[in-house]
Every structure is written in structure tokens, then in C-alpha cells.
Write a protein that holds these residues in place. Sequence first.
Motif, PDB file in Angstrom:
ATOM      1  N   MET A  22       0.743  -1.188  -0.153  1.00  0.00           N
ATOM      2  CA  MET A  22      -0.107   0.061  -0.090  1.00  0.00           C
ATOM      3  C   MET A  22       0.809   1.274  -0.106  1.00  0.00           C
ATOM      4  N   GLU A  23       1.800   1.041   0.600  1.00  0.00           N
ATOM      5  CA  GLU A  23       2.838   2.298   0.787  1.00  0.00           C
ATOM      6  C   GLU A  23       3.355   2.631  -0.629  1.00  0.00           C
ATOM      7  N   GLU A  24       3.823   1.535  -1.334  1.00  0.00           N
ATOM      8  CA  GLU A  24       4.183   1.711  -2.610  1.00  0.00           C
ATOM      9  C   GLU A  24       3.187   2.400  -3.877  1.00  0.00           C
ATOM     10  N   LYS A  35       0.987   4.477  -2.564  1.00  0.00           N
ATOM     11  CA  LYS A  35       0.770   5.676  -2.044  1.00  0.00           C
ATOM     12  C   LYS A  35       2.024   6.496  -2.709  1.00  0.00           C
ATOM     13  N   HIS A  36       3.205   6.106  -3.051  1.00  0.00           N
ATOM     14  CA  HIS A  36       4.096   6.786  -3.504  1.00  0.00           C
ATOM     15  C   HIS A  36       3.564   7.134  -5.084  1.00  0.00           C
ATOM     16  N   VAL A  37       3.648   6.062  -5.747  1.00  0.00           N
ATOM     17  CA  VAL A  37       2.947   6.221  -7.187  1.00  0.00           C
ATOM     18  C   VAL A  37       2.014   7.344  -7.420  1.00  0.00           C
ATOM     19  N   VAL A  38       0.866   7.114  -6.584  1.00  0.00           N
ATOM     20  CA  VAL A  38      -0.236   7.972  -6.718  1.00  0.00           C
ATOM     21  C   VAL A  38       0.153   9.285  -6.437  1.00  0.00           C
ATOM     22  N   SER A  39       0.934   9.619  -5.630  1.00  0.00           N
ATOM     23  CA  SER A  39       1.305  11.021  -5.054  1.00  0.00           C
ATOM     24  C   SER A  39       2.126  11.790  -6.075  1.00  0.00           C
ATOM     25  N   ALA A  40       2.781  11.007  -6.976  1.00  0.00           N
ATOM     26  CA  ALA A  40       3.778  11.574  -7.882  1.00  0.00           C
ATOM     27  C   ALA A  40       3.137  12.604  -8.842  1.00  0.00           C
ATOM     28  N   PRO A  41       1.941  12.194  -9.599  1.00  0.00           N
ATOM     29  CA  PRO A  41       1.474  13.124 -10.573  1.00  0.00           C
ATOM     30  C   PRO A  41       1.116  14.438  -9.854  1.00  0.00           C
ATOM     31  N   PHE A  42       0.580  14.235  -8.790  1.00  0.00           N
ATOM     32  CA  PHE A  42       0.105  15.503  -7.938  1.00  0.00           C
ATOM     33  C   PHE A  42       1.348  16.484  -7.627  1.00  0.00           C
ATOM     34  N   LYS A  43       2.263  15.700  -7.066  1.00  0.00           N
ATOM     35  CA  LYS A  43       3.540  16.597  -6.973  1.00  0.00           C
ATOM     36  C   LYS A  43       4.042  17.190  -8.458  1.00  0.00           C
ATOM     37  N   LYS A  44       4.221  16.387  -9.155  1.00  0.00           N
ATOM     38  CA  LYS A  44       4.691  16.869 -10.647  1.00  0.00           C
ATOM     39  C   LYS A  44       3.991  17.999 -11.321  1.00  0.00           C
ATOM     40  N   SER A  60      -8.641   1.359  -3.262  1.00  0.00           N
ATOM     41  CA  SER A  60      -7.983   1.375  -1.955  1.00  0.00           C
ATOM     42  C   SER A  60      -8.424   2.449  -1.090  1.00  0.00           C
ATOM     43  N   GLY A  61      -9.034   3.373  -1.537  1.00  0.00           N
ATOM     44  CA  GLY A  61      -9.321   4.527  -0.960  1.00  0.00           C
ATOM     45  C   GLY A  61      -8.362   5.453  -1.056  1.00  0.00           C
ATOM     46  N   LEU A  62      -7.105   5.439  -1.634  1.00  0.00           N
ATOM     47  CA  LEU A  62      -6.280   6.453  -1.543  1.00  0.00           C
ATOM     48  C   LEU A  62      -6.639   7.815  -2.318  1.00  0.00           C
ATOM     49  N   CYS A  85      -6.797  11.383  -1.247  1.00  0.00           N
ATOM     50  CA  CYS A  85      -7.425  11.087   0.253  1.00  0.00           C
ATOM     51  C   CYS A  85      -6.378  11.108   1.250  1.00  0.00           C
ATOM     52  N   PHE A  86      -5.149  11.457   0.882  1.00  0.00           N
ATOM     53  CA  PHE A  86      -4.100  11.729   2.077  1.00  0.00           C
ATOM     54  C   PHE A  86      -3.297  13.015   1.736  1.00  0.00           C
ATOM     55  N   ASP A  87      -2.355  13.339   2.607  1.00  0.00           N
ATOM     56  CA  ASP A  87      -1.422  14.609   2.464  1.00  0.00           C
ATOM     57  C   ASP A  87      -0.487  14.190   1.557  1.00  0.00           C
TER      58      ASP A  87
END
Length: 172
Positions: free
Chosen positions: A1-3, A5-14, A51-53, A64-66
Motif C-alpha cells: 500500500m505504501e508503494e 501511495k508513492h506512485v499515486v502522489s507523484a502526478p500531483f507533486k509533478k 483502496s481509498g487512496l 485522500c491523503f496528504d
Amino acid sequence: MEELKHVVSAPFKKNLAASLTEKDFEFSLAFDLKWFSPKIASEVKARALESGLLSMKEGVIVPCFDVESVRLPHAFKPPENFLELKEKPGKPVSAVRNREEISFEQILDFISADAGINKQRLVSEINSMQERLSYLVDIRVVALIVAKKFGCNIERIHEKVSRTVLGFSDYA
């Protein structure tokens, strides 16, 4: 799940965005970051929604996370077997991904998004160019020529199109 989260956060960060359209999210994973094929990017989105991310609100994807609390290691790239998806019975994505071809529709999507031109106009231009070339050139190559005409940066898909058209089976 942590992996994931890393992948999902990348497009928002980029994109420095709090929300993205589905298309922008998948485009970022597939073409900006060059981590997945468009099909796998769509699967990542679906898995993150399940998964609710991520959540979907009026056609827009919202984490759904910071996102800012997620620290991506320098040069982070998900492993080949990420999500352990299957595309063909008995063949993991990592085995299929190396031989994956890029379709004309994927090229149209890329050009349309990059150059901001609607697909109908693109197809018209490509057909016109194809006719001028007496149908001697693969339509995917013609699409790249038209993309350059519109000032599109084709660097991200040029090699994949070349390998697809020339029939090379593995990406070095």
C-alpha cells in the motif's frame, strides 16, 4: 500500500495540483513520468480508487491523503512488477511491457493532449498527409510528422513508435 501511495502522489507533486482530471492523472503516469503504459496507468488509478487512496468528485481525482507528507526518493521509479497485474494469462505485466506496442489511438491521445488540438482535426491532417505520401508510410509515423507540424514535443513517444513500427521486440 505504501508503494501505491508513492506512485499515486507523484502526478500531483509533478503537476503541483491538489486535484487532476482522470486523463491528466493517467497521462502523467504514462507520458510525463514514463512509468507505465496508458493501460497500466488506468489500472493504477482504479486500484488507488478501490483502496481509498483517491476519490472521484465530479470527474476530478482527489487524493485522500496528504500528498505533501509523502517523500519520494530521488529518481524514484516503481518496480517492474508493480501491482502484479496480468495482461495475458500466465504472463506478468513486466514480461508483456517490454514488448508493448503503441497504438495509433494512443499516439492521437498524446498529440491531442500535448498540442491542444482536437482529435478530429488531427485525424484529418494525418489522413491528408498520408494521402500526399501515397500511403507508403506507416500511419503512426505520419502522426508524428503531423505532431511536429503542430509544434508537439514527440521526444517522449518517438522511440516507442519507432520500435513498434520497426518491429523490435524488446526495449533496451
